[in-house]
Enzyme design. Structure first.
Site, PDB file in Angstrom:
ATOM      1  N   PHE B 118     -38.128  67.817 -21.951  1.00 27.93           N
ATOM      2  CA  PHE B 118     -36.950  68.086 -22.915  1.00 27.93           C
ATOM      3  C   PHE B 118     -35.925  68.034 -22.183  1.00 27.93           C
ATOM      4  CE2 PHE B 118     -35.652  69.214 -27.639  1.00 27.93           C
ATOM      5  CZ  PHE B 118     -36.318  68.120 -28.116  1.00 27.93           C
ATOM      6  N   GLN B 232     -21.466  71.912 -29.818  1.00 28.86           N
ATOM      7  CA  GLN B 232     -22.653  70.465 -29.151  1.00 28.86           C
ATOM      8  C   GLN B 232     -22.955  69.604 -30.133  1.00 28.86           C
ATOM      9  OE1 GLN B 232     -27.392  71.479 -28.705  1.00 28.86           O
ATOM     10  NE2 GLN B 232     -25.926  71.258 -26.827  1.00 28.86           N
ATOM     11  N   HIS B 234     -25.032  66.482 -30.248  1.00 25.66           N
ATOM     12  CA  HIS B 234     -25.744  65.590 -29.658  1.00 25.66           C
ATOM     13  C   HIS B 234     -25.926  64.153 -29.744  1.00 25.66           C
ATOM     14  CE1 HIS B 234     -30.339  64.804 -30.063  1.00 25.66           C
ATOM     15  NE2 HIS B 234     -30.610  65.382 -29.959  1.00 25.66           N
ATOM     16  N   LEU B 244     -30.291  63.185 -37.537  1.00 22.99           N
ATOM     17  CA  LEU B 244     -30.383  63.070 -36.382  1.00 22.99           C
ATOM     18  C   LEU B 244     -32.045  62.198 -36.029  1.00 22.99           C
ATOM     19  CD1 LEU B 244     -30.396  64.918 -33.324  1.00 22.99           C
ATOM     20  CD2 LEU B 244     -32.420  66.293 -34.271  1.00 22.99           C
ATOM     21  N   GLU B 247     -34.334  64.614 -29.666  1.00 24.38           N
ATOM     22  CA  GLU B 247     -34.341  64.296 -28.016  1.00 24.38           C
ATOM     23  C   GLU B 247     -35.518  64.349 -27.656  1.00 24.38           C
ATOM     24  OE1 GLU B 247     -32.025  67.084 -26.342  1.00 24.38           O
ATOM     25  OE2 GLU B 247     -32.978  67.837 -24.975  1.00 24.38           O
ATOM     26  N   ARG B 282     -27.944  67.747 -22.775  1.00 21.37           N
ATOM     27  CA  ARG B 282     -27.186  67.256 -24.017  1.00 21.37           C
ATOM     28  C   ARG B 282     -24.975  67.270 -23.718  1.00 21.37           C
ATOM     29  NH1 ARG B 282     -30.084  70.215 -28.553  1.00 21.37           N
ATOM     30  NH2 ARG B 282     -31.610  68.640 -29.182  1.00 21.37           N
ATOM     31  N   HIS B 350     -23.809  69.150 -33.670  1.00 21.27           N
ATOM     32  CA  HIS B 350     -24.413  69.346 -33.863  1.00 21.27           C
ATOM     33  C   HIS B 350     -25.193  71.383 -34.229  1.00 21.27           C
ATOM     34  CE1 HIS B 350     -29.162  68.712 -33.546  1.00 21.27           C
ATOM     35  NE2 HIS B 350     -29.256  69.438 -32.666  1.00 21.27           N
ATOM     36  N   ARG B 385     -25.972  74.566 -25.322  1.00 21.42           N
ATOM     37  CA  ARG B 385     -27.515  75.054 -25.320  1.00 21.42           C
ATOM     38  C   ARG B 385     -28.614  74.178 -24.227  1.00 21.42           C
ATOM     39  NH1 ARG B 385     -31.822  73.531 -29.843  1.00 21.42           N
ATOM     40  NH2 ARG B 385     -30.064  71.836 -30.114  1.00 21.42           N
TER      41      ARG B 385
HETATM   42  C1  LIG Z   1     -31.168  68.074 -37.164  1.00 18.19           C
HETATM   43  C2  LIG Z   1     -32.128  69.063 -36.258  1.00 18.19           C
HETATM   44  C3  LIG Z   1     -32.703  69.498 -35.110  1.00 18.19           C
HETATM   45  C4  LIG Z   1     -33.495  69.905 -34.935  1.00 18.19           C
HETATM   46  N1  LIG Z   1     -34.038  70.303 -33.434  1.00 18.19           N
HETATM   47  C5  LIG Z   1     -33.575  71.274 -33.387  1.00 18.19           C
HETATM   48  C6  LIG Z   1     -35.318  71.550 -32.233  1.00 18.19           C
HETATM   49  O1  LIG Z   1     -35.855  70.661 -31.899  1.00 18.19           O
HETATM   50  N2  LIG Z   1     -35.446  72.648 -31.713  1.00 18.19           N
HETATM   51  C7  LIG Z   1     -35.019  72.779 -31.537  1.00 18.19           C
HETATM   52  O2  LIG Z   1     -34.938  74.851 -31.187  1.00 18.19           O
HETATM   53  N3  LIG Z   1     -33.753  73.419 -32.454  1.00 18.19           N
HETATM   54  C8  LIG Z   1     -33.045  72.235 -33.025  1.00 18.19           C
HETATM   55  N4  LIG Z   1     -32.175  72.408 -34.258  1.00 18.19           N
HETATM   56  C9  LIG Z   1     -31.502  74.182 -33.920  1.00 18.19           C
HETATM   57  C10 LIG Z   1     -32.441  74.896 -34.568  1.00 18.19           C
HETATM   58  O3  LIG Z   1     -33.295  73.865 -36.206  1.00 18.19           O
HETATM   59  C11 LIG Z   1     -31.764  75.767 -35.284  1.00 18.19           C
HETATM   60  O4  LIG Z   1     -30.353  76.834 -34.848  1.00 18.19           O
HETATM   61  C12 LIG Z   1     -32.538  76.332 -36.261  1.00 18.19           C
HETATM   62  O5  LIG Z   1     -33.477  76.082 -36.958  1.00 18.19           O
HETATM   63  C13 LIG Z   1     -31.478  77.623 -36.769  1.00 18.19           C
HETATM   64  O6  LIG Z   1     -32.195  78.886 -38.258  1.00 18.19           O
HETATM   65  P1  LIG Z   1     -31.267  79.412 -38.193  1.00 18.19           P
HETATM   66  O7  LIG Z   1     -32.669  80.952 -39.167  1.00 18.19           O
HETATM   67  O8  LIG Z   1     -30.579  80.473 -37.548  1.00 18.19           O
HETATM   68  O9  LIG Z   1     -31.091  79.410 -39.946  1.00 18.19           O
HETATM   69  P2  LIG Z   1     -30.742  77.613 -41.326  1.00 18.19           P
HETATM   70  O10 LIG Z   1     -32.646  77.648 -40.952  1.00 18.19           O
HETATM   71  O11 LIG Z   1     -30.064  77.079 -40.734  1.00 18.19           O
HETATM   72  O12 LIG Z   1     -31.454  79.169 -41.651  1.00 18.19           O
HETATM   73  C14 LIG Z   1     -29.846  79.863 -42.683  1.00 18.19           C
HETATM   74  C15 LIG Z   1     -30.323  80.508 -43.572  1.00 18.19           C
HETATM   75  O13 LIG Z   1     -29.235  81.568 -44.536  1.00 18.19           O
HETATM   76  C16 LIG Z   1     -29.258  81.072 -45.937  1.00 18.19           C
HETATM   77  N5  LIG Z   1     -27.859  80.993 -46.080  1.00 18.19           N
HETATM   78  C17 LIG Z   1     -26.489  80.644 -45.432  1.00 18.19           C
HETATM   79  N6  LIG Z   1     -25.582  81.163 -46.030  1.00 18.19           N
HETATM   80  C18 LIG Z   1     -25.728  81.807 -47.187  1.00 18.19           C
HETATM   81  C19 LIG Z   1     -25.371  82.822 -47.936  1.00 18.19           C
HETATM   82  N7  LIG Z   1     -23.854  82.862 -48.228  1.00 18.19           N
HETATM   83  N8  LIG Z   1     -26.008  83.651 -48.969  1.00 18.19           N
HETATM   84  C20 LIG Z   1     -27.199  83.879 -48.846  1.00 18.19           C
HETATM   85  N9  LIG Z   1     -28.051  82.772 -47.637  1.00 18.19           N
HETATM   86  C21 LIG Z   1     -26.861  82.162 -47.295  1.00 18.19           C
HETATM   87  C22 LIG Z   1     -29.978  79.840 -45.614  1.00 18.19           C
HETATM   88  O14 LIG Z   1     -29.667  79.532 -47.322  1.00 18.19           O
HETATM   89  C23 LIG Z   1     -30.644  79.575 -44.895  1.00 18.19           C
HETATM   90  O15 LIG Z   1     -31.716  80.665 -45.398  1.00 18.19           O
HETATM   91  C24 LIG Z   1     -31.952  71.475 -34.852  1.00 18.19           C
HETATM   92  C25 LIG Z   1     -30.804  71.190 -35.720  1.00 18.19           C
HETATM   93  C26 LIG Z   1     -30.583  70.464 -36.525  1.00 18.19           C
HETATM   94  C27 LIG Z   1     -29.361  70.510 -37.424  1.00 18.19           C
END
Ligand SMILES: Cc1cc2nc3c(=O)[nH]c(=O)nc-3n(C[C@H](O)[C@H](O)[C@H](O)COP(=O)(O)OP(=O)(O)OC[C@H]3O[C@@H](n4cnc5c(N)ncnc54)[C@H](O)[C@@H]3O)c2cc1C
Ligand code: FES
Lengths: 249, 573
Positions: B118, B232, B234, B244, B247, B282, B350, B385
């Site tokens: 990566f 960031q 991407h 997306l 990577e 990135r 991203h 990141r």
């Molecule tokens: C397309 C894409 C590909 C990626 N690929 C990678 C990768 O390969 N490797 C890597 O390490 N990272 C990757 N990332 C980054 C990584 O996926 C995210 O940073 C990570 O999944 C975030 O997880 P989280 O649990 O913080 O938030 P999320 O999974 O976004 O979850 C947020 C949660 O909060 C809840 N929520 C939000 N606001 C409220 C509210 N007001 N009231 C109640 N609930 C709420 C939502 O319902 C959801 O359940 C990628 C990101 C994207 C967008």
């Protein structure tokens, strides 16, 4: 402007606050050549009628939020191209679920079915983290991998003739998920799940119509999972007759 | 009468971070009761879209020292080194737990977990499950969480406010999207796990739900947002949709070409990626693509100019096995088949390096409030990141915050319910007032579009003082205009217009902190590339930025970076 074309969207509307029964409403939408059905719904929401309710998030066919009935077929609306439809497109909520509002259906019943199949690794003795990851050969992974691809979009429930008649039927996605865990070389819970599958309204209720696999946008093939699960449940039961204690373990 | 529900710990968010925190909390004390509140069903959380992988040292040729150094260097020396040290050490056990819980990691022939290369990582340390890693991690966590009756889910409930009394957080006010009621969900500790805020920008890989809610909730209660200027981009998003292309495509050997068929990362050493080429970090690759397009080397398409990501030399078999989702996405959303054709791509917003200011436990300065996942800044990502670190970050710090929140909840009393009930009643009245508020001269979509445009022109890949300043001014105006948005939907049931209006206010708050922090940083570091100040300036700017909410407008402050192990040096690859 790229060649602007207009399509008419006939959308099912229902607001329990004011409607007795669902009705339809038509919208004329200028569509772009590369649009999916969801793009048109978002256009309606943003520019024509902000009271339209529908679920969506990822718009890349992986979160499973945007399943609807498009011209009578269950579809993932962020994945199907508008170009495959004519000038009039009908959008309705997924059948076989209670409607909350407009295109939004009630999923709580499904969530219960989902939990019912124990969709987690079951082991007599849990492995310590210090012992590191378990080994699993690429072939062992292949055994269950495609059954783990379900995005819970509910299209298979909308298509299933058994669910239509018996809303309690465990249904394709839940059975495929339970079966996925039973097939996992790391799992020891097949016996427990086989008992669940021998219960009423589960695998044996399936009429093998195969509709579920046909509408699945992720090629999970739940119909195959149901069929395999049937067989396993029977073999396990038969083995239980010979070795009664094993099946009960 | 307002309904009041009581739990020990309230978690807002059902993505990887929130689910991991919930599991850690009930495992830390089986007597504890956890509310898991999410505005969508947990399996819809945007973690689901992560494709490429999750980093943790796994191979003999790797070490914590190497993973730590890569992360510090990737962060352009703005990551806190104690936090990074803890992260790299906890990464392997956390990914192992996921393995034990059933995550279908891809395997080597001998049955061990496979790893791939990566960007910015010196060796293969990214664990993967084909190219649907976030999907599999999220579903594994969600399904595993169902074992625990003490995790009580509140699905499709939108948290609108933190309940704070006597200097401590005591719960949340949540709008039940399905019924329209506002309820109090009380807990002696609250963990925010609400994800990122990519929707502040017009062109993003993020889904519709990533609106920075948790950041805004904390910010409005006086908690600082940290390092918000670091957004960031991407390098490889599909033009038009921003979907997306992972990577991992470059990890598996994909190459970038401009309109002249030139592999520009190789032919132009000034882009700074050295021998890493397409596996550079990135921020650098996004800038390189941007410059290629500026120099007239882009390919013209319906959605502006782009460059090519070429995978054709990898062969159908490898692509089908390791990158099946990329094939599906490119075919469905770009109309190209990567087996035989290059994929059009351009840089796309991203990930937010910044977020709610926390310490290594995920604790904020507000007693009882924790933040984890993308909405938090424990300061492990600094100014940039590394890809595949954030999924692991969700697990490592989700688990730690979950345990600490339990400790905090056990040491604190319930206090009186009356003032909290009153707060929720006020909140309910406020939201009732918004519902179908027909008067107002502004349109929601118009304000939203102007916000995203302001962010793109002010806080894009390259930033200029004048455009950043004008972005802060526009955002301040938009915040006022937001109060005058007309809403048409009067229904209480599944009113998504009201949710969008509440999200818009959150996004504007978050966007404003990005612009304010960006303007203060008169240097270029990591993802923040400032045209007037092209170099990194450690003497003046080796610090975190903090932005505090004040009724009169955001207040800026700073905070030291935890150094000590790896000395800041020029970031060369
Ligand atoms: C397309 C894409 C590909 C990626 N690929 C990678 C990768 O390969 N490797 C890597 O390490 N990272 C990757 N990332 C980054 C990584 O996926 C995210 O940073 C990570 O999944 C975030 O997880 P989280 O649990 O913080 O938030 P999320 O999974 O976004 O979850 C947020 C949660 O909060 C809840 N929520 C939000 N606001 C409220 C509210 N007001 N009231 C109640 N609930 C709420 C939502 O319902 C959801 O359940 C990628 C990101 C994207 C967008
Ligand atoms: S919006 Fe996520 S699957 Fe369609």
């Amino acid at each position: 402007m790229s060649d602007v074309q207009k399509k008419t969207f006939v959308v099912t509307r229902f607001d329990p606050d004011r409607d007795q029964v669902p009705k339809t409403q038509s919208y004329e939408v200028p569509v772009e050549p590369d649009w999916k059905v969801l793009d048109a719904l978002n256009f309606i929401k943003d520019h024509i009628d902000p009271t339209l309710s529908h679920r969506w998030s990822c718009r890349m066919a992986v979160c499973g939020s945007c399943g609807m009935l498009v011209n009578g077929e269950p579809k993932l609306t962020c994945k199907v191209a508008l170009s495959s439809y004519g000038d009039t497109v009908e959008v309705a909520p997924l059948p076989n679920f209670p409607v909350i509002r407009d295109l939004v259906v009630e999923l709580d019943g499904f969530m219960e079915k989902f939990e019912h199949v124990k969709p987690w690794i079951i082991r007599a003795k849990e492995r310590a983290v210090e012992d590191g990851p378990m080994r699993q050969s690429p072939e062992e992974l292949e055994e269950f991998k495609h059954f783990s691809m379900c995005i819970n979009c509910m299209l298979c429930y909308a298509a299933c003739p058994v669910v239509a008649n018996e809303p309690e039927f465990l249904g394709p996605a839940a059975i495929a998920l339970g079966h996925r865990y039973s097939l996992d070389s790391r799992d020891e819970g097949a016996g427990e799940r086989n008992r669940i599958f021998r219960g009423e309204g589960t695998v044996f209720a399936c009429s093998y119509a195969n509709e579920c696999s046909e509408v699945c946008p992720k090629n999970v093939d739940p119909a195959a999972a149901v069929n395999q699960a049937k067989l396993k449940a029977v073999i396990d039961w038969a083995a239980g007759l010979v070795l009664p204690r094993r099946a009960e373990e | 009468m307002t309904e009041v529900l009581r739990h020990d710990v309230v978690i807002v968010g059902g993505g990887a971070a929130g689910l991991r925190a919930a599991i850690a909390a009930v495992e830390a004390d089986p007597g504890i009761s956890v509310a898991l509140v999410s505005k969508v069903y947990p399996m819809r959380s945007h973690t689901v879209s992560a494709e490429g992988g999750a980093a943790a040292v796994a191979r003999d040729d790797d070490s914590f020292e190497m993973h730590g150094y890569d992360t510090v260097k990737g962060s352009d020396f703005l990551g806190d080194q104690d936090v990074i040290q803890y992260f790299v050490e906890q990464a392997p056990p956390e990914l192992t737990r996921l393995e034990h819980w059933g995550c279908p990691w891809s395997r080597n022939a001998d049955g061990t977990v496979a790893t791939r290369a990566f960007g910015g990582m010196t060796t293969k340390r990214t664990w993967y499950a084909a190219d649907k890693v976030g999907f599999h991690m999220l579903h594994t966590l969600f399904q595993h969480s169902m074992r625990f009756d003490r995790i009580v889910r509140y699905d499709e409930q939108f948290v609108t406010k933190l309940l704070v009394e006597d200097g401590a957080v005591r719960g949340v006010a949540a709008l039940d999207i399905r019924q329209g009621e506002v309820r109090a969900i009380l807990g002696r500790a609250v963990i925010l796990a609400t994800g990122g805020a990519g929707k502040c920008f017009p062109f993003t890989t993020n889904g519709n739900i990533k609106t920075g809610d948790g950041m805004a909730l904390a910010y409005r209660e006086g908690v600082a947002l940290k390092d918000m200027e670091f957004v960031q981009y991407h390098p490889t998003g599909l033009p038009g949709t921003g979907i997306l292309i992972t990577e991992a495509t470059r990890g598996e050997g994909g190459r970038l070409f401009n309109a002249r068929g030139e592999r520009f990362l190789e032919t132009k050493p000034e882009y700074g990626v050295g021998s890493k080429l397409e596996l550079g970090p990135r921020d650098m690759i996004s800038r390189a693509i941007f410059q290629e397009i500026r120099a007239g080397n882009g390919i013209q398409g319906t959605f502006g100019e782009y460059v090519h990501l070429d995978l054709t030399h990898l062969g159908r078999e490898l692509l089908e096995k390791r990158l099946p989702f990329v094939l599906e996405l490119a075919r469905t959303y770009a109309g190209v088949d990567p087996v035989t054709q290059p994929i059009p791509i351009r840089p796309v917003v991203h990930y937010m390096m910044g977020g709610v200011d926390t310490d290594i436990d995920g604790a904020t300065e507000l007693a009882g409030l924790y933040a984890v996942g993308e909405c938090a800044a424990h300061s492990m990502n600094g100014a940039n990141r590394l890809g595949s670190n954030s999924l692991t970050e969700c697990l490592v710090f989700g688990a730690r915050a979950g345990r600490h929140a339990v400790g905090h909840a056990k040491d604190s009393g319930d206090g009186s319910e009356d003032p909290l009930r009153r707060q929720v009643e006020e909140e309910a009245a406020r939201i009732d007032g918004l519902r179908g508020r027909a008067k107002g001269s502004e349109k929601l979509t118009q304000v939203r579009d102007e916000m995203t445009q302001a962010m793109e022109s002010g806080c894009g890949v390259y930033r200029e003082q004048a455009s950043m300043r004008s972005a802060t001014e526009t955002l301040a105006q938009l915040r006022r205009r937001c109060a005058d948005v007309a809403l048409e939907d009067r229904s209480r049931v599944f009113n998504t217009e009201i949710v969008a209006a509440l999200e818009l206010v959150n996004m504007i708050d978050v966007a404003e902190t990005v612009a304010v922090a960006a303007l203060q940083r008169r240097e270029s570091r990591g993802a923040h590339a400032c045209s007037e100040f092209p170099g990194r300036n450690d003497r003046e700017f080796l610090h975190h930025s903090l932005v505090y909410y004040e009724p009169a407008g955001p207040r800026f402050d700073k905070k030291d970076v935890a150094l000590g192990r790896w000395e800041p040096e020029e970031r060369k690859y």
